[in-house]
Design a protein around this motif. Sequence first.
Motif: not given
Lengths: 163, 389
Positions: B66, B71, B74, B94, B243, B245, B267, B272
Motif C-alpha cells: 500500500g 500506511r 493508518i 494493506c 480495503l 490492513y 490492493t 487507497q
Amino acid sequence: MEKKIRLLKAIEQDARANITDLATVIKESAEATQSILDELESQQIICGYHTVINWDKTSEDPVSAFIEVSATPERERGYDRVAKQIYSYSEVGSLYLISGDAEFLVLIEGKTMREVADFVSKKLAPIKGVTATKTQFVLKKYKVDGMVLEESGKSQKREILTP
Amino acid sequence: MNYRFSDTLKNLPGSVLSRLISLADSLEDVVSLGVGEPDFDTPWPIRAESIYHLENGDTFYSPTRGFLELRQQIANYLNRRFGLSYDPETEVMCTVGGSQGIDLVFRCLINPGDEVLIPQPGYMAYEPCAVLSGAKVVPVLLKEENGFKLKAEELKKAITDKSKILVLNFPGNPTGGVMTKEDYLPLVDLIIKHDLLVVSDEIYGELSYNVPHYSIALIPEIRDRVILLSGFSKTFSMTGWRLGYLCAAKELIDNFAMVSGNMIICTPTITQYGGIVAMRDCDKEIPRMKASFLKRRDLILSGLEQIGLPCCKPEGAFYVFPNIKQFGLSSADFCAQLIQRERLVLCPGSAFGAAGEGYVRCSYSYSKPEIQEALKRLGRFVSWLRENK
C-alpha cells in the motif's frame, strides 16, 4: 453544556426522536432528558420543531424565492426596525442580515410567482429604509436543512444476505 | 466433465446462505435483516478523492504493502483512536478488505495439521480460509451466558500441543460481543504458555457502544504475537471498496507482503486514495454512524423483547443474535420457514459454526421503518410457531 449540545444535535437531526432515544444519546434518564428539553425551550435555544418536506412530490407546488434587500441603517437602531418590518410578514420564512452588496437575505414562499412578485412590490419594497430588492426564484431544491431531498441516479441495491 | 477439484474443497463447510438466497429471490416484497454491512453512503470526501484520482488517470499498480502515505495514516489513526503504536514502514500493510488479511495470515503461517482456534459462533470465513491452508479448525465456545466473551476456561479446553493460531473477533460478528482489557488479561498466560499467535480481527472496533474498544495488541507481553486485522468497510461504510490492513511485527509483515505480492500485486490503487482521506479526515463521521446504530440496536432489542425472543444485549457491531431454541427448529429451518411464510430474511446461526445453532443473526443496519416491518413479520411468525407447536 456538553450534554445539552449533544441533545440539540440529536434533535436537530430528528425533531420526532422520542424521549427514550434522546435519553440514550446523552446517557440520562427519560425524565432528566425531558427536563433539559423543557429548559432549552424556555431559554428559546430550541425555538421550534419543523419538518423538511419535498413539496415538489405533492400536488402543492409552492414557489420559493431568495430576495436580496438593500436598506439604509437608522440612527441608534441600525437595521433592527427594518428587519422587524420585514420578518413580521407571515410570507417571510427566514430573514438574515448579511455581508456583501445587500443588507438582508429574505426567504419567502408563495403559492405562485405572481404572489411572490406582489409581495415584493406591494409589501417589501415600500418599507421605509428599503432601497432596492433583487428576487431570485428557486428552480429546484436539492438539499434543505442538511437533508438531501432526492438522490439523482442512485441505483445501488444491497445484497439480501451476506456474511 | 470431471474438473478434478482440489481435495481440500471437500473439507469446506457448505454454505447455508445460498439456499436461503435462492428461496428469497423467488419471492416479491422480501424484507431482509441479513446484510453484514453498514447502510450509509461512503462519506463524500472519500469518494471525491478517489474520483479525482480516477479522472487524473492514477490507475497504475501501487506498492504491494500500500502507499506509504496510507500506511502512515493508518498508523496515525490507530494511535489516535486506540492508543496502538505501529511503524508504518515495517509493521503495516494493506489488504483487499479484511478478508484477504484472514486468508494471507493462514497461508503464511499454517503447516498441514496445525490447529487454528476459532471462537464460535464466529464470522463464517475464518473456517474455510483455515481449512484451505491445511489447518485443522478447533472451535472455542463463546457462551451466551458469558455475553459471548471468550473465557480462559473455554480456551484451555480447546488448546492442544498442535494449537498455533487463536482467532479473535471483538466486537464480534454475529454476536456483538465485546472484550475489555480485564476480559483479555486471563487469556494472556495461556497465549504465552502455548506459544500461540493471535489474529485479532477488529473490523468492528469503532462500534463498541458502552465501553471504549480495547485492542489485545495493547498488552505489551503479547504485542508481537498479535496480528491486528482490520479495514475500512465497517468504520467508513466502504464494504465494496475492499480495503483492509494488517498490523504486526516486521518479520510477519515482511512475509505477508511477499506472499501478497504474488497473490494480488497490490490492493486497488484507486481505493487507497480514498482510504488516505478516510483515515486522515473522517473521524467526525464515526460518532454520527455509531449513534445511529445504537438507536437502532435499542429499537430492535425492545422489539425482540416484545416478541418474546431472548437476546443477549450486544455491546458492539450491528447485529443482535436472539435465541430461538424454544421452537425446537434448526436455525436454517427457522430462517427458511420465515422466508416462506413472512418473506423476511435473517441469517441462521448455524452459518457461524455449530455453536451458532439455536440462534439467528439479525443485522440492524437498516432503516427504522425496515426494522419495524421486519419485527412485525418476525412477531407474526413467532406467534404462528407457538400456535402450531
